[in-house]
Design a protein around this motif. Sequence first.
Motif: not given
Length: 291
Positions: A219-231
């Motif tokens: 997953i590209d780092i530009s959208v990674a926060e959405y996956f890191l924020r919650r599963k």
Amino acid sequence: MPKQHDKIATRLAIILTKLNDGEKLSIDNLADEFNVAKRTIQRDLNERFSYLPIKKENGLYFLEEYCLRKLNFEDIKNFASLSGIKKLYPSLDDNFIVDLLNTRVNQNYIIKGYEYEDTSSLKKEFELINIAIVTNTKLQFTYNDNSRIVSPYKLVNTDGIWYLVADENGTLKTYTFTKLSSLSKLKDTFIPNEEFIKTIQQNKATWFSQTIIDVTLQIDISVAEYFLRRKLLPNQTILEQNEEYITISTKVSYEEEILKVVRYWIPNIKIIEPISLQEKLENKLKEYLNI
């Protein structure tokens, strides 16, 4: 000295315990006990518990007599965890509310989301399934134009959509609740399969199957926060994280379960394993684009 309770669930459980014991409660006293604003207690009583048979007389709140002392503290804690999500359930009558307070019945439900679908017109069907799960009784219904006989295990709510998890001919399957028709409870009972129960408890996916597919995503780092924020994915695990991308593993029961997620996040996501799944996705996209 006011008591401090730092969790909403704890406050709700204690208030329910008081109501269950037949106490008559005032908003002022509760606000002082829990050291919260009066409007917080008003919300507890008028919104979170609005579907309980609570009466108000002379500024005091108390539970209807028929519902008194039917709960132990464990039951109340379980119900407190359900408070605030009334709209997930079909229209509730008094008998069903009392059942919902019971620990055994609470175990029939899994909630995995916040939005909800309107199932109020299917109240009888919802209750029938609930009874069948509690009594280990088989169900018969029509689904996708086929008549089916199943052993029901769980009602699951994912993103507001209800599903029935049941054993059909020795295979654990998932059925969309609103697509069931000609539903009836049979006289035949069944002995729950402990392996199925374990699978349901451990599986965080919506769809249940005996076959599990291990998937690795980049997953590209530009959208990674959405996956890191919650599963965002079932059984999601972070394998690697750097300045360019994160790598995530997940487990699904069906290919489409992960493909629909990947399609949503294109072009910022790629299937690393299995490669055949990434190739299948690319071929479908080429067909769509007529390449």
